[in-house]
Enzyme design. Sequence first.
Site, PDB file in Angstrom:
ATOM      1  N   ASN A  42      12.489  67.950-122.708  1.00 32.72           N
ATOM      2  CA  ASN A  42      12.446  69.196-121.927  1.00 32.72           C
ATOM      3  C   ASN A  42      13.029  70.335-122.757  1.00 32.72           C
ATOM      4  OD1 ASN A  42      15.408  69.272-121.468  1.00 32.72           O
ATOM      5  ND2 ASN A  42      14.964  67.389-120.357  1.00 32.72           N
ATOM      6  N   ASP A  84      14.275  62.204-115.800  1.00 34.42           N
ATOM      7  CA  ASP A  84      14.303  61.350-114.607  1.00 34.42           C
ATOM      8  C   ASP A  84      13.436  60.110-114.797  1.00 34.42           C
ATOM      9  OD1 ASP A  84      16.026  62.945-113.091  1.00 34.42           O
ATOM     10  OD2 ASP A  84      14.402  64.327-112.607  1.00 34.42           O
ATOM     11  N   LYS A  97       2.761  53.547-134.106  1.00 32.64           N
ATOM     12  CA  LYS A  97       2.213  54.838-133.680  1.00 32.64           C
ATOM     13  C   LYS A  97       0.909  54.596-132.907  1.00 32.64           C
ATOM     14  CE  LYS A  97       0.645  59.230-135.402  1.00 32.64           C
ATOM     15  NZ  LYS A  97      -0.007  59.892-136.504  1.00 32.64           N
ATOM     16  N   PHE A 105      24.906  69.872-112.095  1.00 31.37           N
ATOM     17  CA  PHE A 105      24.091  71.078-112.200  1.00 31.37           C
ATOM     18  C   PHE A 105      22.789  70.845-111.444  1.00 31.37           C
ATOM     19  CE2 PHE A 105      25.558  74.349-115.215  1.00 31.37           C
ATOM     20  CZ  PHE A 105      26.782  73.788-115.557  1.00 31.37           C
ATOM     21  N   LYS A 109      21.707  67.858-103.242  1.00 27.87           N
ATOM     22  CA  LYS A 109      22.087  67.020-104.394  1.00 27.87           C
ATOM     23  C   LYS A 109      23.587  66.751-104.380  1.00 27.87           C
ATOM     24  CE  LYS A 109      18.358  68.299-107.428  1.00 27.87           C
ATOM     25  NZ  LYS A 109      17.876  69.096-108.546  1.00 27.87           N
ATOM     26  N   LYS A 167      24.651  62.939-104.247  1.00 28.71           N
ATOM     27  CA  LYS A 167      25.312  62.385-105.433  1.00 28.71           C
ATOM     28  C   LYS A 167      26.838  62.362-105.284  1.00 28.71           C
ATOM     29  CE  LYS A 167      21.515  63.807-108.491  1.00 28.71           C
ATOM     30  NZ  LYS A 167      21.102  63.951-109.884  1.00 28.71           N
TER      31      LYS A 167
HETATM   32  N1  CTP Z   1      21.311  63.882-113.837  1.00 30.26           N
HETATM   33  C1  CTP Z   1      21.843  62.735-114.372  1.00 30.26           C
HETATM   34  N2  CTP Z   1      21.028  61.685-114.672  1.00 30.26           N
HETATM   35  C2  CTP Z   1      19.706  61.742-114.427  1.00 30.26           C
HETATM   36  C3  CTP Z   1      19.155  62.924-113.878  1.00 30.26           C
HETATM   37  C4  CTP Z   1      19.983  63.956-113.584  1.00 30.26           C
HETATM   38  O1  CTP Z   1      23.058  62.653-114.594  1.00 30.26           O
HETATM   39  N3  CTP Z   1      18.944  60.716-114.752  1.00 30.26           N
HETATM   40  C5  CTP Z   1      22.233  64.989-113.492  1.00 30.26           C
HETATM   41  C6  CTP Z   1      22.064  66.236-114.306  1.00 30.26           C
HETATM   42  O2  CTP Z   1      22.909  66.217-115.458  1.00 30.26           O
HETATM   43  C7  CTP Z   1      22.482  67.324-113.327  1.00 30.26           C
HETATM   44  C8  CTP Z   1      22.110  66.775-111.986  1.00 30.26           C
HETATM   45  O3  CTP Z   1      21.952  65.364-112.169  1.00 30.26           O
HETATM   46  O4  CTP Z   1      23.885  67.514-113.320  1.00 30.26           O
HETATM   47  C9  CTP Z   1      20.872  67.363-111.364  1.00 30.26           C
HETATM   48  O5  CTP Z   1      19.757  66.968-112.052  1.00 30.26           O
HETATM   49  P1  CTP Z   1      18.254  67.097-111.460  1.00 30.26           P
HETATM   50  O6  CTP Z   1      17.361  66.380-112.398  1.00 30.26           O
HETATM   51  O7  CTP Z   1      17.957  68.511-111.166  1.00 30.26           O
HETATM   52  O8  CTP Z   1      18.434  66.359-110.095  1.00 30.26           O
HETATM   53  P2  CTP Z   1      17.633  65.228-109.434  1.00 30.26           P
HETATM   54  O9  CTP Z   1      18.582  64.605-108.479  1.00 30.26           O
HETATM   55  O10 CTP Z   1      17.031  64.366-110.462  1.00 30.26           O
HETATM   56  O11 CTP Z   1      16.554  66.003-108.564  1.00 30.26           O
HETATM   57  P3  CTP Z   1      15.053  66.519-108.851  1.00 30.26           P
HETATM   58  O12 CTP Z   1      14.286  65.771-107.876  1.00 30.26           O
HETATM   59  O13 CTP Z   1      15.125  67.982-108.608  1.00 30.26           O
HETATM   60  O14 CTP Z   1      14.749  66.196-110.300  1.00 30.26           O
END
Ligand code: CTP
Length: 417
Positions: free
Chosen positions: A228, A297, A307, A342, A356, A360
């Site tokens: 990303n 995610d 490859k 975040f 969230k 969490k």
């Molecule tokens: N985060 C994490 N591990 C993951 C994904 C996210 O620790 N595998 C943490 C990020 O560092 C951030 C927070 O979760 O602090 C929010 O991440 P985000 O991807 O926006 O949240 P999600 O719960 O995955 O929700 P979304 O469905 O919006 O992706």
Amino acid sequence: MSDNQKIFRVGLCVSGGIAAYKAIEVLRGLQKAGCEVQVCMTRHATEFIQPLTFRALTDKYVLVDDYAPDNPDPIAHINFSQNIDLLLVVPATANVIAKFANGIADDFLTSTYLASTAPVLIAPAMNTTMWFQPATQRNIAQLKNDGVHFVEPVSGRLACETVGTGKLEDVENIVSKVLSLKSQVSTGNNLPETLDLKPETLDLLGEKILITTGGTREAIDPVRFISNHSSGKMGFAIAEAAAKRGAEVTVVVGAVSVDPPENVKIINAVSAQKMHGSVMQNLSDATIYIGAAAVADYRPKNVSDNKIKKNDESMTIELERTTDILSEVSKNRHNGLLVVGFAAETNDVIDYARGKMERKNLDMIVANDVTRKGAGFGSDENQATIITRENAVELPLISKMELANKILDEIISLRNK
Ligand code: CTP
């Protein structure tokens, strides 16, 4: 101003570490750049290198002890300290740093530091464990607060055969740091106001902060990955601000496009899985966890060893969920650990962020709308709302460093509750 006054006078102080021999190269570099150098040494430094070496190269008496029978000057530390434009310590041991930070003046070098009004530049070198000791980091934070400048040690193979942070920075970089300070100091005038010596508050002393930052890379095959746009700037800004405020900071770094700040411990972990492992390994020590990384995610379910060739018109990659590191941290929360997340959103920012925070089990979440102009990935600025269980503080578009300090302010007020 006479020609004589224009010469930049460096007081080169050598303390007792194996890197003492590199002070000779620093001396030569400074002399080549037109600086006038006078040397002083600690007693321990003379175990590594003879004062005679410096005397031969500078044609000046090398001061080790005010009371030495051959010392020609009865108040040497006063005269030495008041006739220099910069006090440079190469290498600086943990002991010398500790003495400076606490105002101890029990030998020539430390008395010179106390008696000097010249700007001070310190190039530490020591074993990694000594460098990361809370006492050493506290002393460094104190000295930075006192306006002392540092050339941070780098990572490499050390004399004790370990690999880690503590190696003296390259001689050329030390010399160029001196020359850049030289351009800020008017020669013949020792007043430190000529430098930017903004004091910081040490309100995070005693806190151990574990931060994740950057994006992650999820391998598809040996040459391709899913990632990303995260630059790592926000997490690094928090790390830098926290270290300046006295915290001991460890940053688990994914894929970033900027350099890390000085004075923090860096652990590289480029995939979500590696980041998860590094966080869990370092969590038991932490008092605050800040998940600023944009962790993937999902990752490819099967990573090809070779490859992948373009045989078909289209291809499908099956993805599987990665571990949610932030949720795992709060599940394994030990007494007193503050957990901050975040939320980068594109719509319904506050509602999604609060959701969230609940899901969490966080103490705080920093929510930002990444579609807002100037607040997205890679930018030096950010516009965020800091949400806790009790309130939400909406901030204007500010620099990431300002936002970092606001987040730390809110963490401190949570800690005080
Ligand atoms: N985060 C994490 N591990 C993951 C994904 C996210 O620790 N595998 C943490 C990020 O560092 C951030 C927070 O979760 O602090 C929010 O991440 P985000 O991807 O926006 O949240 P999600 O719960 O995955 O929700 P979304 O469905 O919006 O992706």
